[in-house]
Design a protein around this motif. Structure first.
Motif, PDB file in Angstrom:
ATOM      1  N   GLY A   4      -0.194  27.211-111.968  1.00  0.00           N
ATOM      2  CA  GLY A   4       0.162  26.326-110.859  1.00  0.00           C
ATOM      3  C   GLY A   4       0.626  27.108-109.653  1.00  0.00           C
ATOM      4  O   GLY A   4       0.219  26.842-108.520  1.00  0.00           O
ATOM      5  N   SER A  71      -6.784  15.800-109.036  1.00  0.00           N
ATOM      6  CA  SER A  71      -6.223  16.730-110.016  1.00  0.00           C
ATOM      7  C   SER A  71      -5.449  17.872-109.348  1.00  0.00           C
ATOM      8  O   SER A  71      -4.432  18.315-109.884  1.00  0.00           O
ATOM      9  CB  SER A  71      -7.309  17.285-110.928  1.00  0.00           C
ATOM     10  OG  SER A  71      -8.281  17.984-110.178  1.00  0.00           O
ATOM     11  N   TYR A  72      -5.918  18.329-108.204  1.00  0.00           N
ATOM     12  CA  TYR A  72      -5.196  19.406-107.524  1.00  0.00           C
ATOM     13  C   TYR A  72      -3.835  18.924-107.023  1.00  0.00           C
ATOM     14  O   TYR A  72      -2.818  19.590-107.214  1.00  0.00           O
ATOM     15  CB  TYR A  72      -6.027  19.985-106.371  1.00  0.00           C
ATOM     16  CG  TYR A  72      -5.297  21.113-105.679  1.00  0.00           C
ATOM     17  CD1 TYR A  72      -5.033  22.302-106.358  1.00  0.00           C
ATOM     18  CD2 TYR A  72      -4.840  20.985-104.379  1.00  0.00           C
ATOM     19  CE1 TYR A  72      -4.343  23.337-105.748  1.00  0.00           C
ATOM     20  CE2 TYR A  72      -4.147  22.013-103.765  1.00  0.00           C
ATOM     21  CZ  TYR A  72      -3.904  23.186-104.451  1.00  0.00           C
ATOM     22  OH  TYR A  72      -3.213  24.196-103.853  1.00  0.00           O
ATOM     23  N   GLU A  75      -1.565  18.629-109.902  1.00  0.00           N
ATOM     24  CA  GLU A  75      -1.086  19.939-110.322  1.00  0.00           C
ATOM     25  C   GLU A  75       0.095  20.391-109.452  1.00  0.00           C
ATOM     26  O   GLU A  75       1.099  20.898-109.965  1.00  0.00           O
ATOM     27  CB  GLU A  75      -2.237  20.951-110.234  1.00  0.00           C
ATOM     28  CG  GLU A  75      -1.898  22.323-110.748  1.00  0.00           C
ATOM     29  CD  GLU A  75      -3.099  23.266-110.662  1.00  0.00           C
ATOM     30  OE1 GLU A  75      -2.912  24.382-110.157  1.00  0.00           O
ATOM     31  OE2 GLU A  75      -4.196  22.875-111.106  1.00  0.00           O
ATOM     32  N   GLU A  79       3.809  20.804-110.857  1.00  0.00           N
ATOM     33  CA  GLU A  79       4.419  22.129-110.715  1.00  0.00           C
ATOM     34  C   GLU A  79       5.773  22.015-110.022  1.00  0.00           C
ATOM     35  O   GLU A  79       6.766  22.606-110.466  1.00  0.00           O
ATOM     36  CB  GLU A  79       3.488  23.057-109.922  1.00  0.00           C
ATOM     37  CG  GLU A  79       4.054  24.434-109.662  1.00  0.00           C
ATOM     38  CD  GLU A  79       4.163  25.301-110.905  1.00  0.00           C
ATOM     39  OE1 GLU A  79       4.963  26.256-110.885  1.00  0.00           O
ATOM     40  OE2 GLU A  79       3.454  25.043-111.898  1.00  0.00           O
TER      41      GLU A  79
END
Length: 190
Positions: A4, A71-72, A75, A79
């Motif tokens: 991440g 999804s990014y 993430e 994180e």
């Protein structure tokens, strides 16, 4: 977690070196529309008969707010929250700032950054992020509650009372409900 952080660093470096062209290639999609589900959860919280039921509904609300656009973005959000949970506020802040840069219309990025400011007792910095969260997601009960706590810390008791009442109107089972009499008493003293 290392992946991440590596992703955050890679995006930051790419944006720095490739500028607007890369930013156009990596466009954040709109956040999922959970408005109908949130309406149902708010109604259920208002009708809940006990604190346990209200808390479970609050958790379901959190699941909606923390459903990132892709999804990014997810993430980055995960994180930042993981870093916050281990008291790595600098790392969390970097993740949330990257999330906001990537998804400027996703409310939870601002809400989470506000929380880091709040934890650092930088209440003046938290308030604009909470306001932006609420501009994007007006029924974000947690952000409204966070705004009440932030306003209280800034000694703006009357505004804090109004914000907390607004949050409690949507979910009367918030743990912060016990602060309302304290804030009202402090407001009376002013």
């Amino acid at each position: 977690m290392k992946n991440g952080v590596a992703s955050i660093i890679a995006l930051a470096l790419s944006l720095a070196f490739h500028g607007p062209a890369l930013a156009q290639e990596q466009t954040c999609p709109p956040a999922p529309d959970h408005s109908a589900a949130l309406t149902d959860l708010i109604r259920a919280a208002q009708a809940a008969e006990d604190e346990r039921s209200g808390r479970m509904l609050s958790n379901e609300m959190w699941a909606l707010w923390s459903d990132a656009p892709d999804s990014y973005a997810q993430e980055l959000l995960d994180e930042g929250m993981s870093r916050r949970n281990i008291y790595d506020y600098d790392g969390a802040m970097k993740a949330f700032e990257a999330l906001i840069a990537y998804c400027p219309d996703y409310a939870e990025g601002y809400n989470q950054r506000a929380f880091i400011h709040f934890l650092r007792e930088d209440f003046s910095a938290a308030l604009p992020d909470l306001d932006r969260t609420l501009a994007l997601s007006p029924r974000h009960v947690a952000a409204i509650t966070g705004r009440a706590l932030t306003l209280s810390a800034l000694e703006r008791k009357a505004e804090a009372v109004l914000a907390l009442r607004k949050a409690l109107a949507m979910n009367p089972w918030l743990s912060e409900r016990h602060l309302l009499p304290v804030l009202e008493a402090a407001e009376q003293e002013l």
